[in-house]
Design an enzyme around this catalytic site. Sequence first.
Site, PDB file in Angstrom:
ATOM      1  N   LYS A  75       0.844  -1.191   0.000  1.00 37.98           N
ATOM      2  CA  LYS A  75       0.000   0.000   0.000  1.00 37.98           C
ATOM      3  C   LYS A  75       0.879   1.241   0.000  1.00 37.98           C
ATOM      4  CE  LYS A  75      -3.832  -2.335   2.103  1.00 37.98           C
ATOM      5  NZ  LYS A  75      -4.749  -2.511   3.173  1.00 37.98           N
ATOM      6  N   HIS A  94      -3.335   1.739   5.065  1.00 40.83           N
ATOM      7  CA  HIS A  94      -2.856   3.048   4.610  1.00 40.83           C
ATOM      8  C   HIS A  94      -2.641   3.978   5.800  1.00 40.83           C
ATOM      9  CE1 HIS A  94      -4.716   1.493   0.848  1.00 40.83           C
ATOM     10  NE2 HIS A  94      -3.664   2.092   0.296  1.00 40.83           N
ATOM     11  N   SER A 135      -7.459   3.675  -1.411  1.00 41.86           N
ATOM     12  CA  SER A 135      -7.508   3.498   0.042  1.00 41.86           C
ATOM     13  C   SER A 135      -8.947   3.641   0.481  1.00 41.86           C
ATOM     14  CB  SER A 135      -6.654   4.575   0.727  1.00 41.86           C
ATOM     15  OG  SER A 135      -6.985   4.677   2.096  1.00 41.86           O
ATOM     16  N   GLN A 136      -9.427   2.689   1.272  1.00 42.46           N
ATOM     17  CA  GLN A 136     -10.796   2.790   1.784  1.00 42.46           C
ATOM     18  C   GLN A 136     -10.937   3.980   2.727  1.00 42.46           C
ATOM     19  OE1 GLN A 136     -11.712  -1.087   3.429  1.00 42.46           O
ATOM     20  NE2 GLN A 136     -12.401  -1.831   1.445  1.00 42.46           N
ATOM     21  N   GLY A 137      -9.897   4.303   3.458  1.00 40.84           N
ATOM     22  CA  GLY A 137      -9.961   5.385   4.425  1.00 40.84           C
ATOM     23  C   GLY A 137      -9.674   6.770   3.851  1.00 40.84           C
TER      24      GLY A 137
END
Length: 119
Positions: free
Chosen positions: A21, A47, A88-90
């Site tokens: 990542k 991340h 990135s999901q966040g």
Amino acid sequence: MSTELIESVPLVKISPQGIFKYILINITDGGELTKTVVRGFDDCEWHADIFEREEVIFSAQKLEAECIGGGRIEHDPEKKYMKVYGYSQGFGKADHSQSKQILKTKYPDYRIEISDDGY
């Protein structure tokens, strides 16, 4: 002094090989000077782990940091090849074309592909 400090921050710090990542980070001295850097480490599961690690370093230098997106990097030094993809999901998806340009500063002889596909 802050100009020299920001200029001394490496544009790229990534793992030497593998799939991992990565994030794009904007750093600033609190004024108008901003620099965007790429960070990616194979020992970070999330991340946010990358950002937390780097934010400690920037904070100690009195720099402010903001993560502006993430994704993944496939790094094959033997083939001088990288692929920048995913999100990135966040933090959301990084601008992979910007990431590619930054990576080219450290790896000018690499073939670097970008893709919006994959996770």
